[in-house]
Design a protein around this motif. Structure first.
Motif, PDB file in Angstrom:
ATOM      1  N   LEU A  83      26.427 -11.337  -0.953  1.00  0.00           N
ATOM      2  CA  LEU A  83      26.330 -10.327   0.109  1.00  0.00           C
ATOM      3  C   LEU A  83      27.055  -9.039  -0.282  1.00  0.00           C
ATOM      4  N   LYS A  84      28.198  -9.165  -0.983  1.00  0.00           N
ATOM      5  CA  LYS A  84      28.912  -7.972  -1.474  1.00  0.00           C
ATOM      6  C   LYS A  84      28.053  -7.211  -2.483  1.00  0.00           C
ATOM      7  N   ASP A  85      27.395  -7.963  -3.393  1.00  0.00           N
ATOM      8  CA  ASP A  85      26.528  -7.324  -4.387  1.00  0.00           C
ATOM      9  C   ASP A  85      25.390  -6.559  -3.713  1.00  0.00           C
ATOM     10  N   VAL A  86      24.766  -7.195  -2.736  1.00  0.00           N
ATOM     11  CA  VAL A  86      23.653  -6.553  -2.029  1.00  0.00           C
ATOM     12  C   VAL A  86      24.146  -5.324  -1.267  1.00  0.00           C
ATOM     13  N   GLU A  87      25.283  -5.429  -0.616  1.00  0.00           N
ATOM     14  CA  GLU A  87      25.837  -4.293   0.135  1.00  0.00           C
ATOM     15  C   GLU A  87      26.156  -3.131  -0.805  1.00  0.00           C
ATOM     16  N   LYS A  88      26.703  -3.432  -1.973  1.00  0.00           N
ATOM     17  CA  LYS A  88      27.002  -2.382  -2.963  1.00  0.00           C
ATOM     18  C   LYS A  88      25.708  -1.702  -3.416  1.00  0.00           C
ATOM     19  N   ARG A  89      24.665  -2.499  -3.637  1.00  0.00           N
ATOM     20  CA  ARG A  89      23.371  -1.931  -4.047  1.00  0.00           C
ATOM     21  C   ARG A  89      22.781  -1.052  -2.948  1.00  0.00           C
ATOM     22  N   ASN A 144      18.931  -8.465 -19.630  1.00  0.00           N
ATOM     23  CA  ASN A 144      19.040  -9.110 -20.936  1.00  0.00           C
ATOM     24  C   ASN A 144      17.922 -10.144 -21.068  1.00  0.00           C
ATOM     25  N   ALA A 145      16.904  -9.819 -21.850  1.00  0.00           N
ATOM     26  CA  ALA A 145      15.757 -10.715 -21.990  1.00  0.00           C
ATOM     27  C   ALA A 145      16.115 -12.005 -22.702  1.00  0.00           C
ATOM     28  N   ALA A 146      17.183 -12.006 -23.472  1.00  0.00           N
ATOM     29  CA  ALA A 146      17.593 -13.228 -24.172  1.00  0.00           C
ATOM     30  C   ALA A 146      18.196 -14.246 -23.213  1.00  0.00           C
ATOM     31  N   GLY A 147      18.680 -13.793 -22.090  1.00  0.00           N
ATOM     32  CA  GLY A 147      19.310 -14.701 -21.131  1.00  0.00           C
ATOM     33  C   GLY A 147      18.821 -14.463 -19.728  1.00  0.00           C
ATOM     34  N   SER A 148      17.502 -14.470 -19.532  1.00  0.00           N
ATOM     35  CA  SER A 148      16.969 -14.177 -18.210  1.00  0.00           C
ATOM     36  C   SER A 148      17.396 -15.235 -17.202  1.00  0.00           C
ATOM     37  N   GLY A 149      17.500 -14.822 -15.954  1.00  0.00           N
ATOM     38  CA  GLY A 149      17.863 -15.756 -14.898  1.00  0.00           C
ATOM     39  C   GLY A 149      18.363 -15.030 -13.671  1.00  0.00           C
ATOM     40  N   GLY A 150      18.425 -15.748 -12.598  1.00  0.00           N
ATOM     41  CA  GLY A 150      18.924 -15.207 -11.340  1.00  0.00           C
ATOM     42  C   GLY A 150      20.411 -15.477 -11.189  1.00  0.00           C
ATOM     43  N   SER A 151      20.964 -15.047 -10.087  1.00  0.00           N
ATOM     44  CA  SER A 151      22.395 -15.253  -9.842  1.00  0.00           C
ATOM     45  C   SER A 151      22.683 -16.660  -9.340  1.00  0.00           C
ATOM     46  N   ASN A 152      21.667 -17.338  -8.811  1.00  0.00           N
ATOM     47  CA  ASN A 152      21.802 -18.679  -8.220  1.00  0.00           C
ATOM     48  C   ASN A 152      22.747 -18.698  -7.021  1.00  0.00           C
ATOM     49  N   LYS A 153      22.989 -17.550  -6.430  1.00  0.00           N
ATOM     50  CA  LYS A 153      23.814 -17.471  -5.227  1.00  0.00           C
ATOM     51  C   LYS A 153      22.891 -17.421  -4.020  1.00  0.00           C
ATOM     52  N   GLY A 154      23.207 -18.216  -3.011  1.00  0.00           N
ATOM     53  CA  GLY A 154      22.387 -18.257  -1.806  1.00  0.00           C
ATOM     54  C   GLY A 154      22.581 -17.025  -0.944  1.00  0.00           C
ATOM     55  N   PRO A 155      21.701 -16.811   0.035  1.00  0.00           N
ATOM     56  CA  PRO A 155      21.760 -15.619   0.872  1.00  0.00           C
ATOM     57  C   PRO A 155      22.982 -15.551   1.793  1.00  0.00           C
ATOM     58  N   SER A 156      23.732 -16.632   1.903  1.00  0.00           N
ATOM     59  CA  SER A 156      24.945 -16.588   2.730  1.00  0.00           C
ATOM     60  C   SER A 156      26.215 -16.556   1.878  1.00  0.00           C
ATOM     61  N   ASN A 157      26.064 -16.520   0.573  1.00  0.00           N
ATOM     62  CA  ASN A 157      27.215 -16.479  -0.325  1.00  0.00           C
ATOM     63  C   ASN A 157      27.913 -15.129  -0.182  1.00  0.00           C
ATOM     64  N   PRO A 158      29.233 -15.110   0.065  1.00  0.00           N
ATOM     65  CA  PRO A 158      29.946 -13.841   0.266  1.00  0.00           C
ATOM     66  C   PRO A 158      29.870 -12.903  -0.947  1.00  0.00           C
ATOM     67  N   ASP A 159      29.926 -13.454  -2.172  1.00  0.00           N
ATOM     68  CA  ASP A 159      29.823 -12.613  -3.372  1.00  0.00           C
ATOM     69  C   ASP A 159      28.445 -11.971  -3.469  1.00  0.00           C
TER      70      ASP A 159
END
Length: 188
Positions: free
Chosen positions: A92-98, A75-90
């Motif tokens: 890590l779940k997203d990365v594992e799913k990907r 969504n170009a109107a609301g660009s941005g990152g997740s702001n979750k650090g590399p040790s955040n469990p959520d």
């Protein structure tokens, strides 16, 4: 009081003219010299604008090269990152799913062969580029889905690999939308 008030008002007016007038006009002038003339470089296919060169898009079908995941669903109107650090469990779940999704769609690829940008979102969520390795790891899947040879697609990826500026600044990269447009034109 007049000693300080009059000079500060003059200085304020001068700065308003510079920061709200001259500077924006200078930046707009520089923008007119860029591809797209300050409005963004649009990419066309069959005479129709299909996107911007510097804005990532979502490709999920096996017959296309995939770009970097987006934390904002492109969504170009609301660009941005997740702001979750590399040790955040959520996170890590997203990365594992990907990773699981990537492996499911690219059966000949191992976890170790997946470039990191294929499973982690960029800071803007709109990164239009992937590394040449990120494109090459997808060649077998795209070739099978389109009935093309892997050599033909490897050559296409090589042709669309942008080298670092002046051979020094930045990494080599592949613009996913440009690559997918070229892929569509191969069908002709």
């Amino acid at each position: 009081m007049k000693t300080y008030l009059l000079p500060s008002l003059k200085l304020t007016l001068i700065l308003i003219v510079i920061t709200a007038g001259i500077y924006p006009l200078a930046i707009a002038g520089v923008g007119k010299l860029t591809p797209g003339h300050g409005d963004g470089e649009t990419l066309t296919y069959k005479g129709r604008v299909v996107g911007y060169a510097l804005e990532g898009q979502k490709f999920t079908k096996d017959e296309y090269f995939w770009g970097r995941p987006s934390a904002v669903d492109y969504n170009a109107a609301g660009s941005g990152g997740s702001n979750k650090g590399p040790s955040n469990p959520d996170y890590l779940k997203d990365v594992e799913k990907r990773i699981e999704d990537f492996l499911k769609h690219n059966p000949g690829v191992t976890r170790a062969q997946i470039p990191v940008e294929m499973v982690t979102a960029s800071g803007s969520g709109l990164d239009p580029d992937i590394s040449p390795a990120g494109a090459q790891v997808q060649v077998a899947r795209v070739a099978k889905a389109r009935g093309l040879s892997a050599d033909q697609l490897t050559k296409l990826v090589d042709e669309h690999t942008e080298k670092p500026m002046f051979g020094l600044f930045g990494p080599s990269k592949v613009n996913v939308l440009k690559l997918n447009i070229a892929l569509e034109e191969l069908k002709k």
